[in-house]
Design an enzyme around this catalytic site. Structure first.
Site, short mmCIF file in Angstrom:
data_model
loop_
_atom_site.label_atom_id
_atom_site.label_comp_id
_atom_site.label_asym_id
_atom_site.label_seq_id
_atom_site.Cartn_x
_atom_site.Cartn_y
_atom_site.Cartn_z
N GLY A 60 2.32 -8.55 -4.06
CA GLY A 60 1.50 -7.36 -4.25
C GLY A 60 1.29 -6.71 -2.88
O GLY A 60 0.98 -7.42 -1.90
N ALA A 61 1.48 -5.39 -2.81
CA ALA A 61 1.54 -4.71 -1.52
C ALA A 61 0.32 -4.98 -0.61
O ALA A 61 0.48 -5.44 0.53
CB ALA A 61 1.75 -3.21 -1.74
N ARG A 107 9.72 -8.89 3.31
CA ARG A 107 9.88 -8.02 2.14
C ARG A 107 9.84 -6.56 2.62
O ARG A 107 8.86 -6.14 3.23
CB ARG A 107 8.76 -8.29 1.10
CG ARG A 107 8.76 -9.73 0.59
CD ARG A 107 7.97 -9.88 -0.69
NE ARG A 107 8.64 -9.25 -1.82
CZ ARG A 107 8.06 -9.02 -3.00
NH1 ARG A 107 6.81 -9.37 -3.19
NH2 ARG A 107 8.73 -8.45 -3.97
N GLN A 216 5.38 -10.80 -13.72
CA GLN A 216 4.03 -10.63 -13.15
C GLN A 216 3.04 -10.14 -14.22
O GLN A 216 1.85 -10.42 -14.15
CB GLN A 216 4.04 -9.61 -12.00
CG GLN A 216 4.73 -10.10 -10.74
CD GLN A 216 6.18 -9.67 -10.69
OE1 GLN A 216 6.83 -9.53 -11.72
NE2 GLN A 216 6.71 -9.48 -9.51
N ASP A 257 3.94 0.34 -4.21
CA ASP A 257 4.31 -0.41 -3.01
C ASP A 257 4.50 0.50 -1.81
O ASP A 257 4.37 0.08 -0.67
CB ASP A 257 5.58 -1.22 -3.26
CG ASP A 257 5.24 -2.41 -4.13
OD1 ASP A 257 5.21 -2.25 -5.37
OD2 ASP A 257 4.94 -3.48 -3.57
N ASN A 267 7.52 1.39 -6.91
CA ASN A 267 6.72 0.33 -7.53
C ASN A 267 7.68 -0.59 -8.26
O ASN A 267 8.90 -0.37 -8.27
CB ASN A 267 5.65 0.92 -8.46
CG ASN A 267 4.63 -0.12 -8.90
OD1 ASN A 267 4.09 -0.86 -8.07
ND2 ASN A 267 4.39 -0.24 -10.20
N LYS A 268 7.12 -1.63 -8.86
CA LYS A 268 7.93 -2.65 -9.53
C LYS A 268 9.01 -2.06 -10.42
O LYS A 268 8.76 -1.09 -11.14
CB LYS A 268 6.97 -3.55 -10.34
CG LYS A 268 7.60 -4.68 -11.10
CD LYS A 268 8.50 -5.55 -10.28
CE LYS A 268 7.83 -6.13 -9.05
NZ LYS A 268 8.80 -6.73 -8.08
O1 MRU Z 1 7.19 -7.94 -6.26
P1 MRU Z 1 5.70 -7.83 -6.30
O2 MRU Z 1 5.06 -8.70 -7.32
O3 MRU Z 1 5.09 -8.00 -4.93
O4 MRU Z 1 5.45 -6.33 -6.75
C1 MRU Z 1 4.14 -5.86 -6.86
C2 MRU Z 1 4.05 -4.48 -7.39
O5 MRU Z 1 5.03 -3.82 -7.64
C3 MRU Z 1 2.66 -3.90 -7.52
O6 MRU Z 1 2.61 -2.99 -8.57
C4 MRU Z 1 2.31 -3.17 -6.22
O7 MRU Z 1 2.48 -4.01 -5.13
C5 MRU Z 1 0.94 -2.65 -6.22
S1 MRU Z 1 -0.25 -3.93 -6.06
C6 MRU Z 1 -1.78 -3.27 -5.90
#
Ligand code: MRU
Length: 372
Positions: A60-61, A107, A216, A257, A267-268
């Site tokens: 998560g960012a 990342r 997730q 992100d 985003n994801k």
């Molecule tokens: O690969 P991840 O689980 O780190 O991806 C997370 C996301 O895409 C979230 O939507 C994003 O980081 C926002 S979290 C507040």
């Protein structure tokens, strides 16, 4: 109005710690083990923090940004122990620059990681020129990391309150991945909006995509919301269009992100498809993110680096092979939703509407002013 389901005071929103710095270790709630087990992982070195980020023990960012900040503190502690009486502020800075490079390599997509690391290095350089001892400087870095952690929770709460005004009593929100307390220092962005709406007495139901391949949504978002007694329904990613067509969704809210200067949102993986579906069904598509997720140095979505995760995360599930051996797998972890599909960006300073370019510049300038 039926009785609101207000999260209890000891709920995840207020309680469970995604990450905690004890002074000697960075303690992470190991997100690869959820929802089956609540296991904590102690990182004692910056290398262990970097590995935890790479392996998505913390993800998560905003959460990886704060974790990286503490990784630098651990790196600084290691330098002081190693250098002993020869320690100097310049030596500390050089050591932290190397630690920063290893953290940044973990990342590439979430800009919060780079944002946090740059902020820590900026503080180090600023204090390096004064008459501080290396130990004083390290103390200041720890305070900076703690401030980032506190500020993230505070920003999410403000953001949540702004976003809650967009939701109505009885709404059903569709979300993707996990943009909750687990993805941040606490409270969450997309889930923060939902938490604030619930706390304001609105009855909100959440649908969450399971979010292949890392799940997730099914593993983390469902766990968080269920713990907070917020009604949650998990669907497979390919069911989103169907439930929208059935009129069961009122709005889509996701996290981010990285938001480019023109408002394009990384985003994801799967977020872009949701935005298209929302547009096709006349539903609002909201992005909830703090100013630390905005990257004015990246002009648009095409310039955002997209992380490619290892093939086995897609070809295998819980150690079991799903796809035949010898085939090609592509596994991008994120996609980019063009700004044109984003109804509004919910931030700690308010709800931004298109066109985003100027509004995002104002947001970042305001955040920089407040940070002094
Ligand atoms: O690969 P991840 O689980 O780190 O991806 C997370 C996301 O895409 C979230 O939507 C994003 O980081 C926002 S979290 C507040």
């Amino acid at each position: 109005m039926s009785s609101p389901r207000v999260p209890p005071a000891n709920s995840l929103a207020a309680g469970v710690k995604t990450l905690e710095f004890t002074g000697e270790v960075l303690r992470l709630l190991d997100q690869t083990k959820l929802p089956v087990a609540e296991v904590y992982l102690d990182c004692r070195t910056s290398a262990e923090v970097a590995l935890a980020i790479t392996e998505m023990k913390v993800r998560g960012a905003p959460a990886i940004g704060v974790a990286a900040a503490y990784g630098l503190v651990l790196g600084g502690q290691a330098y002081l122990a190693m250098a002993g009486r020869d320690a100097s502020c310049v030596g500390l800075l050089h050591h932290l620059e190397q630690v920063a490079a290893s953290l940044l390599a973990t990342r590439p997509t979430a800009v919060n990681l780079g944002w946090a690391v740059k902020r820590m290095l900026r503080t180090t350089r600023r204090l390096c020129t004064g008459d501080q001892t290396p130990a004083d400087l390290l103390g200041a870095l720890r305070s900076e990391a703690e401030a980032m952690q506190r500020d993230d929770v505070a920003m999410n709460k403000r953001l949540g309150d702004h976003g809650a005004a967009l939701l109505h009593h009885g709404d059903t929100v569709l979300t993707h991945c996990n943009a909750g307390a687990l993805a941040t220092a606490g409270y969450g962005t997309a889930l923060g909006v939902i938490r604030s709406a619930v706390a304001a007495g609105k009855q909100i139901t959440v649908f969450v995509d399971e979010t292949r391949p890392y799940l997730q949504g099914a593993r983390l978002t469902a766990w968080e919301l269920h713990k907070d007694h917020i009604p949650v329904t998990v669907i497979a990613d390919n069911m989103a269009g169907y439930v929208m067509q059935q009129g069961r969704i009122s709005a889509v809210i996701v996290g981010a992100d990285r938001i480019a200067a023109n408002g394009d949102v990384a985003n994801k993986i799967g977020t872009y498809s949701l935005a298209l579906l929302a547009r096709a069904h006349g539903l609002p598509f909201y992005v909830a993110a703090p100013s630390s997720t905005v990257d004015l140095d990246t002009p648009n979505g095409e310039a955002i680096p997209i992380e490619e995760r290892p093939p086995h995360e897609l070809s295998h599930l819980a150690g079991q092979r799903l796809a035949p051996e010898g085939i090609t797998i592509v596994n991008p972890a994120f996609d980019v939703t063009p700004a044109a599909y984003v109804t509004a960006i919910i931030t700690e300073a308010g709800v931004l509407r298109p066109p985003y370019e100027e509004a995002l510049r104002g947001l970042v300038a305001g955040a920089a002013r407040r940070a002094g």
